[in-house]
Design a protein around this motif. Structure first.
Motif, PDB file in Angstrom:
ATOM      1  N   LEU A   9       0.828  -1.202   0.000  1.00 41.22           N
ATOM      2  CA  LEU A   9       0.000   0.000   0.000  1.00 41.22           C
ATOM      3  C   LEU A   9       0.869   1.260   0.000  1.00 41.22           C
ATOM      4  CD1 LEU A   9      -2.846  -1.019   2.457  1.00 41.22           C
ATOM      5  CD2 LEU A   9      -3.041  -0.645   0.004  1.00 41.22           C
ATOM      6  N   ALA A  10       1.931   1.241   0.790  1.00 38.64           N
ATOM      7  CA  ALA A  10       2.841   2.390   0.832  1.00 38.64           C
ATOM      8  C   ALA A  10       3.525   2.591  -0.519  1.00 38.64           C
ATOM      9  CB  ALA A  10       3.880   2.205   1.927  1.00 38.64           C
ATOM     10  N   ALA A  11       3.964   1.504  -1.141  1.00 38.84           N
ATOM     11  CA  ALA A  11       4.624   1.604  -2.446  1.00 38.84           C
ATOM     12  C   ALA A  11       3.672   2.155  -3.503  1.00 38.84           C
ATOM     13  CB  ALA A  11       5.153   0.237  -2.871  1.00 38.84           C
ATOM     14  N   THR A  16       1.649   6.598  -6.929  1.00 38.88           N
ATOM     15  CA  THR A  16       0.522   7.462  -7.285  1.00 38.88           C
ATOM     16  C   THR A  16       0.873   8.933  -7.113  1.00 38.88           C
ATOM     17  OG1 THR A  16      -1.012   5.737  -6.589  1.00 38.88           O
ATOM     18  CG2 THR A  16      -1.908   7.950  -6.808  1.00 38.88           C
ATOM     19  N   VAL A  17       1.510   9.274  -6.012  1.00 41.84           N
ATOM     20  CA  VAL A  17       1.890  10.674  -5.769  1.00 41.84           C
ATOM     21  C   VAL A  17       2.919  11.128  -6.798  1.00 41.84           C
ATOM     22  CG1 VAL A  17       3.046  12.206  -4.132  1.00 41.84           C
ATOM     23  CG2 VAL A  17       1.296  10.626  -3.331  1.00 41.84           C
ATOM     24  N   LEU A  18       3.909  10.300  -7.105  1.00 43.09           N
ATOM     25  CA  LEU A  18       4.898  10.669  -8.115  1.00 43.09           C
ATOM     26  C   LEU A  18       4.240  10.893  -9.475  1.00 43.09           C
ATOM     27  CD1 LEU A  18       7.967   8.378  -7.346  1.00 43.09           C
ATOM     28  CD2 LEU A  18       7.813  10.853  -7.127  1.00 43.09           C
ATOM     29  N   GLY A  19       3.312  10.030  -9.818  1.00 41.62           N
ATOM     30  CA  GLY A  19       2.613  10.184 -11.096  1.00 41.62           C
ATOM     31  C   GLY A  19       1.783  11.456 -11.147  1.00 41.62           C
ATOM     32  N   ALA A  20       1.234  11.860 -10.019  1.00 38.37           N
ATOM     33  CA  ALA A  20       0.424  13.082  -9.986  1.00 38.37           C
ATOM     34  C   ALA A  20       1.305  14.329 -10.011  1.00 38.37           C
ATOM     35  CB  ALA A  20      -0.462  13.090  -8.747  1.00 38.37           C
ATOM     36  N   ILE A  22       4.560  14.602 -11.270  1.00 43.46           N
ATOM     37  CA  ILE A  22       5.291  14.736 -12.535  1.00 43.46           C
ATOM     38  C   ILE A  22       4.273  14.710 -13.667  1.00 43.46           C
ATOM     39  CG2 ILE A  22       7.080  13.727 -13.979  1.00 43.46           C
ATOM     40  CD1 ILE A  22       8.181  12.391 -11.431  1.00 43.46           C
ATOM     41  N   LYS A  23       4.216  15.791 -14.423  1.00 48.73           N
ATOM     42  CA  LYS A  23       3.160  15.959 -15.427  1.00 48.73           C
ATOM     43  C   LYS A  23       3.177  14.887 -16.513  1.00 48.73           C
ATOM     44  CE  LYS A  23       2.433  20.880 -15.102  1.00 48.73           C
ATOM     45  NZ  LYS A  23       2.412  22.147 -15.817  1.00 48.73           N
ATOM     46  N   GLY A  24       4.335  14.462 -16.941  1.00 49.57           N
ATOM     47  CA  GLY A  24       4.424  13.551 -18.082  1.00 49.57           C
ATOM     48  C   GLY A  24       4.044  12.119 -17.790  1.00 49.57           C
ATOM     49  N   VAL A  25       3.882  11.765 -16.534  1.00 58.21           N
ATOM     50  CA  VAL A  25       3.596  10.371 -16.217  1.00 58.21           C
ATOM     51  C   VAL A  25       2.290  10.232 -15.446  1.00 58.21           C
ATOM     52  CG1 VAL A  25       5.965   9.510 -16.338  1.00 58.21           C
ATOM     53  CG2 VAL A  25       5.152  10.535 -14.238  1.00 58.21           C
ATOM     54  N   PHE A  26       1.239  10.847 -15.962  1.00 50.66           N
ATOM     55  CA  PHE A  26      -0.080  10.741 -15.332  1.00 50.66           C
ATOM     56  C   PHE A  26      -0.544   9.291 -15.293  1.00 50.66           C
ATOM     57  CE2 PHE A  26      -4.734  10.651 -15.619  1.00 50.66           C
ATOM     58  CZ  PHE A  26      -5.029  11.241 -14.408  1.00 50.66           C
ATOM     59  N   TRP A  27      -0.147   8.520 -16.295  1.00 53.27           N
ATOM     60  CA  TRP A  27      -0.527   7.107 -16.336  1.00 53.27           C
ATOM     61  C   TRP A  27       0.018   6.364 -15.124  1.00 53.27           C
ATOM     62  CZ3 TRP A  27       3.589   3.836 -16.306  1.00 53.27           C
ATOM     63  CH2 TRP A  27       4.814   4.360 -16.701  1.00 53.27           C
ATOM     64  N   LEU A  28       1.146   6.833 -14.581  1.00 50.21           N
ATOM     65  CA  LEU A  28       1.712   6.213 -13.390  1.00 50.21           C
ATOM     66  C   LEU A  28       0.789   6.419 -12.187  1.00 50.21           C
ATOM     67  CD1 LEU A  28       4.294   4.666 -12.661  1.00 50.21           C
ATOM     68  CD2 LEU A  28       5.292   6.831 -11.963  1.00 50.21           C
ATOM     69  N   ALA A  29       0.166   7.586 -12.112  1.00 54.00           N
ATOM     70  CA  ALA A  29      -0.784   7.855 -11.030  1.00 54.00           C
ATOM     71  C   ALA A  29      -2.009   6.943 -11.155  1.00 54.00           C
ATOM     72  CB  ALA A  29      -1.212   9.318 -11.056  1.00 54.00           C
ATOM     73  N   VAL A  30      -2.459   6.732 -12.375  1.00 54.13           N
ATOM     74  CA  VAL A  30      -3.622   5.869 -12.591  1.00 54.13           C
ATOM     75  C   VAL A  30      -3.298   4.428 -12.201  1.00 54.13           C
ATOM     76  CG1 VAL A  30      -5.174   4.929 -14.347  1.00 54.13           C
ATOM     77  CG2 VAL A  30      -4.559   7.347 -14.393  1.00 54.13           C
ATOM     78  N   GLY A  32      -0.885   3.379 -10.199  1.00 53.11           N
ATOM     79  CA  GLY A  32      -0.665   3.332  -8.754  1.00 53.11           C
ATOM     80  C   GLY A  32      -1.974   3.331  -7.983  1.00 53.11           C
ATOM     81  N   GLY A  33      -2.931   4.140  -8.425  1.00 53.19           N
ATOM     82  CA  GLY A  33      -4.233   4.188  -7.766  1.00 53.19           C
ATOM     83  C   GLY A  33      -4.987   2.877  -7.878  1.00 53.19           C
ATOM     84  N   VAL A  34      -4.944   2.279  -9.054  1.00 55.48           N
ATOM     85  CA  VAL A  34      -5.622   0.994  -9.257  1.00 55.48           C
ATOM     86  C   VAL A  34      -4.985  -0.088  -8.398  1.00 55.48           C
ATOM     87  CG1 VAL A  34      -6.033  -0.841 -10.954  1.00 55.48           C
ATOM     88  CG2 VAL A  34      -6.475   1.541 -11.563  1.00 55.48           C
ATOM     89  N   LEU A  35      -3.648  -0.129  -8.377  1.00 54.84           N
ATOM     90  CA  LEU A  35      -2.958  -1.128  -7.567  1.00 54.84           C
ATOM     91  C   LEU A  35      -3.205  -0.904  -6.075  1.00 54.84           C
ATOM     92  CD1 LEU A  35       0.422  -1.425  -9.487  1.00 54.84           C
ATOM     93  CD2 LEU A  35      -1.425  -3.099  -9.397  1.00 54.84           C
ATOM     94  N   PHE A  36      -3.258   0.365  -5.653  1.00 56.36           N
ATOM     95  CA  PHE A  36      -3.530   0.679  -4.247  1.00 56.36           C
ATOM     96  C   PHE A  36      -4.908   0.158  -3.848  1.00 56.36           C
ATOM     97  CE2 PHE A  36      -5.171   3.315  -0.831  1.00 56.36           C
ATOM     98  CZ  PHE A  36      -4.112   3.326   0.062  1.00 56.36           C
TER      99      PHE A  36
END
Length: 57
Positions: A9-11, A16-20, A22-30, A32-36
């Motif tokens: 959960l922490a990872a 998710t926070v890094l993806g949010a 850094i503008k270019g990696v919004f997909w990383l936030a998505v 991360g959120g799904v995995l969380f």
């Protein structure tokens, strides 16, 4: 088992926070959120199936 779920959960939260941030990696936030959410749901299901009063390793 609980420690593994907490670490995951922490990872996912960090990803998710890094993806949010850094503008270019919004997909990383998505992702991360799904995995969380998936890990949180898995942990909730596993903990609800454990009999009350019996503590596992």
């Amino acid at each position: 088992m609980v420690r593994i779920i907490v670490w995951l959960l922490a990872a996912w939260l960090v990803i998710t926070v890094l993806g949010a941030v850094i503008k270019g990696v919004f997909w990383l936030a998505v992702i991360g959120g799904v995995l969380f959410l998936g890990t949180a749901a898995y942990g909730a299901i596993k903990s609800s199936k454990r009999p009350k009063g019996i503590k596992g390793p």
